[in-house]
Write a protein that holds these residues in place. Sequence first.
Motif, PDB file in Angstrom:
ATOM      1  N   LEU A 146     -16.417  -1.915  -5.965  1.00  0.00           N
ATOM      2  CA  LEU A 146     -17.443  -2.105  -6.985  1.00  0.00           C
ATOM      3  C   LEU A 146     -17.735  -3.588  -7.185  1.00  0.00           C
ATOM      4  CD1 LEU A 146     -18.958  -0.128  -8.921  1.00  0.00           C
ATOM      5  CD2 LEU A 146     -17.245  -0.714 -10.654  1.00  0.00           C
ATOM      6  N   ILE A 147     -19.027  -3.928  -7.250  1.00  0.00           N
ATOM      7  CA  ILE A 147     -19.461  -5.281  -7.594  1.00  0.00           C
ATOM      8  C   ILE A 147     -19.795  -5.299  -9.081  1.00  0.00           C
ATOM      9  CG2 ILE A 147     -21.098  -7.138  -7.138  1.00  0.00           C
ATOM     10  CD1 ILE A 147     -19.347  -6.422  -4.741  1.00  0.00           C
ATOM     11  N   ARG A 148     -19.080  -6.124  -9.826  1.00  0.00           N
ATOM     12  CA  ARG A 148     -19.268  -6.192 -11.275  1.00  0.00           C
ATOM     13  C   ARG A 148     -19.276  -7.662 -11.697  1.00  0.00           C
ATOM     14  NH1 ARG A 148     -17.698  -2.373 -14.888  1.00  0.00           N
ATOM     15  NH2 ARG A 148     -16.213  -1.503 -13.393  1.00  0.00           N
ATOM     16  N   PHE A 170     -23.137  -9.038  -1.340  1.00  0.00           N
ATOM     17  CA  PHE A 170     -21.759  -8.553  -1.349  1.00  0.00           C
ATOM     18  C   PHE A 170     -21.714  -7.031  -1.254  1.00  0.00           C
ATOM     19  CE2 PHE A 170     -20.447 -12.664  -3.438  1.00  0.00           C
ATOM     20  CZ  PHE A 170     -19.564 -13.047  -2.436  1.00  0.00           C
ATOM     21  N   ALA A 171     -22.604  -6.339  -1.996  1.00  0.00           N
ATOM     22  CA  ALA A 171     -22.635  -4.874  -1.933  1.00  0.00           C
ATOM     23  C   ALA A 171     -22.966  -4.400  -0.526  1.00  0.00           C
ATOM     24  CB  ALA A 171     -23.651  -4.332  -2.934  1.00  0.00           C
ATOM     25  N   SER A 172     -23.862  -5.121   0.158  1.00  0.00           N
ATOM     26  CA  SER A 172     -24.267  -4.742   1.501  1.00  0.00           C
ATOM     27  C   SER A 172     -23.165  -5.027   2.517  1.00  0.00           C
ATOM     28  CB  SER A 172     -25.545  -5.498   1.884  1.00  0.00           C
ATOM     29  OG  SER A 172     -25.906  -5.250   3.217  1.00  0.00           O
ATOM     30  N   VAL A 173     -22.660  -6.254   2.525  1.00  0.00           N
ATOM     31  CA  VAL A 173     -21.664  -6.655   3.528  1.00  0.00           C
ATOM     32  C   VAL A 173     -20.366  -5.871   3.364  1.00  0.00           C
ATOM     33  CG1 VAL A 173     -20.215  -8.574   4.298  1.00  0.00           C
ATOM     34  CG2 VAL A 173     -22.647  -8.951   3.879  1.00  0.00           C
ATOM     35  N   LEU A 174     -19.944  -5.670   2.113  1.00  0.00           N
ATOM     36  CA  LEU A 174     -18.688  -4.970   1.867  1.00  0.00           C
ATOM     37  C   LEU A 174     -18.864  -3.456   1.769  1.00  0.00           C
ATOM     38  CD1 LEU A 174     -17.154  -7.362  -0.825  1.00  0.00           C
ATOM     39  CD2 LEU A 174     -16.705  -7.328   1.636  1.00  0.00           C
TER      40      LEU A 174
END
Length: 321
Positions: A146-148, A170-174
Motif C-alpha cells: 500500500l502507498i500511503r 511507486f504504485a506502478s513500479v511496486l
Amino acid sequence: MEWTMAPSGMAEAAGKVIAGLLEIGREAYYVGGCIRDELLGRPVHDMDLTTSALPEEVMGLFTRCIPTGLEHGTVTVLQDGYSFEVTTYRTESGYADHRRPEHVFFVSDVKEDLRRRDFTINAICCGLDGVLVDPFGGARDLSARLIRCVGSAEERFDEDALRMLRCIRFASVLDFAVAKNTWRGLLRQRDKLAHIAVERVRSETERIIEGPHPWRGLGLLARSGLLSRGKAPFPWTGSILAAAAAILPGIGELQSARLRWALLLHALGQSAASADELLRAWTFPGATRSAVARVLRVREAWDAALASAPEGDGAEEALRR
C-alpha cells in the motif's frame, strides 16, 4: 543490520560512516529507499543516511566530503569508493512554489525528520543494530502493498506537487495499491501539478512507462487526470488513455523504452509528426524523438500499403507493390 540486497562493499562503507557519527555522540541511521527495498527484497542501489549531527560536524569528521546542499543539511560523504548523502534531521515549511521548502529547521528528533517525508514506506530508518524506527507504519504498509502518505495527503501533495506523480510511480513500479485517503488527497490537489517543471514531470512519467508494470501506471494516470493538468500538452482525456492502457497488456514485455513510447503513442492515435512535436514539448532528447518517429513512420507506411491494396490482397503483396 545485515544487508542481503545491497552490495557488501557499499553496506560496509555506509556502516563505517554511521559508526563514525556514533563515536562523536551523534545519532545516525540508514533511511528511506534503501530500507524500503531491503524489506521488499529488491536490489539496493544506493544508501542515504540521516543524523542528528549538524552539516559542519559531518564535514569536520570525514576528510572527503562534498557540500551537496548545506542549506538543506545535506553533505555527500565519500567512503571506500562509495558516496553517501548524509542529511541532518530537519523539518520544513513554506512551500510557496509547491516544490521546494522556503524554510528548513534542524531538529534533534529523528521522528520529526521522518514526519516530513512523502510516503510511509519511505519514512523508515534503521540503525546498525537492525532495529527499525518506523513511527508511521511503513513496514506494515509494505506488507499490505500500500502507498500511503505520511500524515495528511493533501498537505504532502500541497507541499510538493511532484509527489502525486511519485505516488503513481511507486504504485506502478511496486505493483501496490494506493490508500483511499491518499488517492482522495491526490484528486483534490491534482491541479497543483501545473506548478511543476515539465522536465520533472517527464522524468517521473518515463519511470512509469519504462518500469515493470507500465499498464498499471497508465491506468492510474488515466483515473487521476494528472497529466492533462501539467505544463506540457497532453491531448487525451482519461477515457482515451484508459482505453490505450487496456489494449497494451504486452507493453511491459518490450525491453526497449523507445518501442514502449512508440506503441503507446500509436495506441493514442499519434502520427510520426505529431508524436515528434509532443515529445519535443515534453523535453525528450532528440535521439528518443527520432527513434519513436521512425517506428511510427513504419506503422504509417504499413497502414498506407494495406489501404491501397486491392481487396483480397495480403499485406505482403501490398508492400511488394
